[in-house]
Each structure stands twice: as C-alpha cells, then as structure tokens.
Design a protein around this motif. Structure first.
Motif, PDB file in Angstrom:
ATOM      1  N   ILE A 256      -5.565   3.048  -4.751  1.00 56.10           N
ATOM      2  CA  ILE A 256      -5.478   1.640  -4.334  1.00 56.10           C
ATOM      3  C   ILE A 256      -4.699   1.516  -3.028  1.00 56.10           C
ATOM      4  O   ILE A 256      -5.069   0.766  -2.127  1.00 56.10           O
ATOM      5  N   GLY A 257      -3.594   2.272  -2.920  1.00 61.44           N
ATOM      6  CA  GLY A 257      -2.785   2.241  -1.708  1.00 61.44           C
ATOM      7  C   GLY A 257      -3.569   2.684  -0.480  1.00 61.44           C
ATOM      8  O   GLY A 257      -3.515   2.044   0.572  1.00 61.44           O
TER       9      GLY A 257
ATOM     10  N   GLN B  74      -3.240  -3.539  10.945  1.00 59.43           N
ATOM     11  CA  GLN B  74      -1.837  -3.886  10.709  1.00 59.43           C
ATOM     12  C   GLN B  74      -1.003  -2.634  10.403  1.00 59.43           C
ATOM     13  O   GLN B  74       0.176  -2.568  10.735  1.00 59.43           O
ATOM     14  N   ALA B  75      -1.630  -1.641   9.762  1.00 60.25           N
ATOM     15  CA  ALA B  75      -0.909  -0.431   9.382  1.00 60.25           C
ATOM     16  C   ALA B  75      -0.651   0.478  10.568  1.00 60.25           C
ATOM     17  O   ALA B  75       0.401   1.123  10.654  1.00 60.25           O
ATOM     18  N   PHE B  76      -1.623   0.542  11.496  1.00 60.93           N
ATOM     19  CA  PHE B  76      -1.511   1.463  12.628  1.00 60.93           C
ATOM     20  C   PHE B  76      -1.740   0.721  13.956  1.00 60.93           C
ATOM     21  O   PHE B  76      -2.665   1.043  14.698  1.00 60.93           O
ATOM     22  N   PRO B  77      -0.902  -0.270  14.267  1.00 60.17           N
ATOM     23  CA  PRO B  77      -1.131  -1.081  15.466  1.00 60.17           C
ATOM     24  C   PRO B  77      -1.024  -0.309  16.771  1.00 60.17           C
ATOM     25  O   PRO B  77      -1.772  -0.546  17.703  1.00 60.17           O
ATOM     26  N   LYS B  78      -0.121   0.650  16.857  1.00 59.49           N
ATOM     27  CA  LYS B  78       0.064   1.404  18.101  1.00 59.49           C
ATOM     28  C   LYS B  78      -1.171   2.222  18.415  1.00 59.49           C
ATOM     29  O   LYS B  78      -1.629   2.270  19.549  1.00 59.49           O
ATOM     30  N   GLU B  79      -1.695   2.891  17.400  1.00 64.76           N
ATOM     31  CA  GLU B  79      -2.882   3.708  17.596  1.00 64.76           C
ATOM     32  C   GLU B  79      -4.048   2.863  18.091  1.00 64.76           C
ATOM     33  O   GLU B  79      -4.808   3.264  18.953  1.00 64.76           O
ATOM     34  N   GLU B  80      -4.185   1.648  17.541  1.00 60.56           N
ATOM     35  CA  GLU B  80      -5.272   0.754  17.954  1.00 60.56           C
ATOM     36  C   GLU B  80      -5.143   0.398  19.439  1.00 60.56           C
ATOM     37  O   GLU B  80      -6.105   0.398  20.181  1.00 60.56           O
ATOM     38  N   LYS B  81      -3.900   0.115  19.892  1.00 60.79           N
ATOM     39  CA  LYS B  81      -3.679  -0.268  21.289  1.00 60.79           C
ATOM     40  C   LYS B  81      -4.001   0.900  22.217  1.00 60.79           C
ATOM     41  O   LYS B  81      -4.571   0.736  23.288  1.00 60.79           O
TER      42      LYS B  81
ATOM     43  N   LEU C 162      -8.318  -1.045   4.528  1.00 60.03           N
ATOM     44  CA  LEU C 162      -8.657  -2.455   4.740  1.00 60.03           C
ATOM     45  C   LEU C 162      -7.768  -3.118   5.799  1.00 60.03           C
ATOM     46  O   LEU C 162      -8.222  -3.965   6.569  1.00 60.03           O
ATOM     47  N   PHE C 163      -6.493  -2.734   5.806  1.00 60.91           N
ATOM     48  CA  PHE C 163      -5.537  -3.338   6.742  1.00 60.91           C
ATOM     49  C   PHE C 163      -5.109  -2.316   7.801  1.00 60.91           C
ATOM     50  O   PHE C 163      -3.942  -2.275   8.197  1.00 60.91           O
ATOM     51  N   ASN C 164      -6.067  -1.504   8.261  1.00 60.50           N
ATOM     52  CA  ASN C 164      -5.719  -0.427   9.190  1.00 60.50           C
ATOM     53  C   ASN C 164      -5.155  -0.945  10.509  1.00 60.50           C
ATOM     54  O   ASN C 164      -4.308  -0.311  11.119  1.00 60.50           O
TER      55      ASN C 164
ATOM     56  N   ALA D 292       0.828  -1.212   0.000  1.00 64.63           N
ATOM     57  CA  ALA D 292       0.000   0.000   0.000  1.00 64.63           C
ATOM     58  C   ALA D 292       0.861   1.260   0.000  1.00 64.63           C
ATOM     59  O   ALA D 292       0.660   2.166  -0.817  1.00 64.63           O
ATOM     60  N   ILE D 293       1.827   1.330   0.905  1.00 65.93           N
ATOM     61  CA  ILE D 293       2.691   2.513   0.987  1.00 65.93           C
ATOM     62  C   ILE D 293       3.558   2.622  -0.260  1.00 65.93           C
ATOM     63  O   ILE D 293       3.797   3.734  -0.771  1.00 65.93           O
TER      64      ILE D 293
END
Length: 198
Positions: free
Chosen positions: A174-175, A185-192, A181-183, A98-99
C-alpha cells in the motif's frame, strides 16, 4: 493533528494490527490450517511460515537468514531517516503515510525474524504456545508468519495469485502504491530536474 503525530500513529497502528493478527494465528492454528472467510473461495486464511523472503525463497541457510535480518534492520534505519526528512520538509500527508506504512511493514517482519524463534514453540502438528519453554529456534532466526491468501482462480494445474502474505507485506504494498500515486509530491526535486534537462 501534526504530520509527526500522523506518522507515529500510522506506524504504531500498522505494527499492532500486523502483530496481533500473527500472534492470533500462531496461537490458534496449526501450520497449514485454512478456512474460507465468509465462505468465499477467493479469500482464505491459510497459516504458513517462511524464512522472510518473497514466496518463501531461501538462500545461504542460517548465515543467509541472519544476513537478511541484519540487512532489514539497516534498511529500516534508512527508512526512518527518510520519514524524518519528509516530515521536516512538511511533505504531502499521503507521502508521510506511505513511508510510515513501508516502515511499519518492514518492522513487522523484522519482529518475526528476531523474536519469534525464541518466544514460540513449533506450529508443525501443534498449536504454538506464546512464551514457550521449548522455543523452535533462536534469536534472529524466527520464521515470518503469513496467512492472507487470495486464490482468485484455481484450476487443476494452475492457481492465479497463489502468494500467501501478511499484514506487514500489505502495508509495504500500500505504501509503495501511494508513493506511485503521489510521486510528484514524494519526489519533487527529481521532477524539476527532469523538466530542466528536457
């Protein structure tokens, strides 16, 4: 294949597809030329150019164009750093792709802006020549080539989805869609952090 190699391959292939399609359009079409892909009304190739903002929006004349191009170059540097950090963290492959696509899209349109004004002549009532002796512009003031047109519905006074875009714009879209879709995995710290504060 390593994640680093996946990123490099994605960026290189995406930029090549974008630039080959743009150069083909510039050297085979006059500005405004159009044809229907496989005879379909809703999928057309229509050659247009703009100064590099969405829907051809312009601001600030030459100075605005130069600012926009320089801003994009700075943004690309940031995206490259983001990609490098993502690879180092061994993030999900979809996030790296994506990136990489976002980076390739940004670079693709920067190439138009930086170089096209000095390597092509005008496409107005003329099929442009690559490496022309009479270029239409100057460094950092090239026009971005667009050609993909999907008028899903055309009425007398209204067209649904009248945007005309290019491969680079598609890669960015697309990116961004993959990042959504994979937010997790993309932003794991923010989720925690959100989970801890709720």
């Amino acid at each position: 294949m390593s994640k680093k190699h996946i990123a490099i391959l994605t960026v290189v292939l995406a930029i090549l597809i974008d630039q080959i399609s743009k150069i083909y359009i510039k050297t085979h079409f006059q500005l405004g030329d159009e044809f229907k892909v496989l005879g379909m009304d809703w999928f057309r190739i229509r050659f247009t150019e703009n100064n590099g903002m969405a829907w051809g929006f312009e601001f600030g004349g030459k100075a605005g164009k130069l600012f926009l191009t320089l801003f994009r170059i700075v943004a690309v540097t940031g995206i490259m750093y983001w990609l490098w950090q993502t690879i180092k963290k061994k993030s999900h492959t979809a996030v790296i792709v994506a990136i990489s696509l976002i980076l390739a899209g940004a670079v693709g349109n920067i190439i138009d802006s930086v170089f096209y004004g000095v390597i092509f002549d005008s496409s107005y009532h003329n099929v442009a020549t690559l490496f022309s002796d009479n270029p239409y512009g100057e460094w950092f003031h090239g026009k971005v080539v667009d050609m993909l047109y999907f008028p899903i519905y055309e009425g007398e006074s209204f067209t649904f989805f009248n945007a005309i875009f290019n491969g680079a714009d598609s890669w960015i879209t697309i990116g961004v869609a993959l990042l959504i879709l994979f937010n997790k995995q993309a932003f794991p710290k923010e989720e925690k952090e959100i989970e801890q504060t709720s």
